[in-house]
Design a protein around this motif. Sequence first.
Motif, PDB file in Angstrom:
ATOM      1  N   ARG A   1      51.802  40.415  34.323  1.00 35.60           N
ATOM      2  CA  ARG A   1      51.537  39.949  33.126  1.00 35.60           C
ATOM      3  C   ARG A   1      52.178  40.683  32.038  1.00 35.60           C
ATOM      4  NH1 ARG A   1      45.523  39.007  31.666  1.00 35.60           N
ATOM      5  NH2 ARG A   1      46.538  37.708  30.150  1.00 35.60           N
TER       6      ARG A   1
ATOM      7  N   TRP B   1      46.136  46.734  32.933  1.00 33.46           N
ATOM      8  CA  TRP B   1      46.525  45.451  32.713  1.00 33.46           C
ATOM      9  C   TRP B   1      47.197  45.065  33.865  1.00 33.46           C
ATOM     10  CZ3 TRP B   1      45.349  42.735  28.804  1.00 33.46           C
ATOM     11  CH2 TRP B   1      46.062  41.494  28.478  1.00 33.46           C
TER      12      TRP B   1
ATOM     13  N   TYR C   1      47.535  46.926  39.141  1.00 29.86           N
ATOM     14  CA  TYR C   1      47.436  46.914  37.624  1.00 29.86           C
ATOM     15  C   TYR C   1      48.418  47.880  37.409  1.00 29.86           C
ATOM     16  CZ  TYR C   1      43.171  44.505  38.152  1.00 29.86           C
ATOM     17  OH  TYR C   1      42.237  43.568  38.490  1.00 29.86           O
TER      18      TYR C   1
ATOM     19  N   ALA D   1      47.460  40.225  42.082  1.00 26.75           N
ATOM     20  CA  ALA D   1      46.181  40.187  40.994  1.00 26.75           C
ATOM     21  C   ALA D   1      45.690  41.463  41.205  1.00 26.75           C
ATOM     22  CB  ALA D   1      45.211  39.177  41.268  1.00 26.75           C
TER      23      ALA D   1
END
Length: 71
Positions: free
Chosen positions: A30, A26, A13, A10
């Motif tokens: 994901r 982002w 990015y 998490a």
Amino acid sequence: MSESTTTLAADQYDVVINDEEQYSIWAVGRAVPAGWNTVGISGSKDKCLEYIDEVWTDMRPKSLRVAMGEN
């Protein structure tokens, strides 16, 4: 997946760019939204934002720059 693995993922990015040459970050893992593509830079939020600060020097959308006769 352990909590620490989830937290680590998490905190990573990807730098993404859209057709108007606007940048964002982002979360790794994901699906990148339609209209956005990764630029090949990933890492911590700070690292990604530092990269964006270096390369995104003109905040105007590409379509505006083109309309104004610029690249």
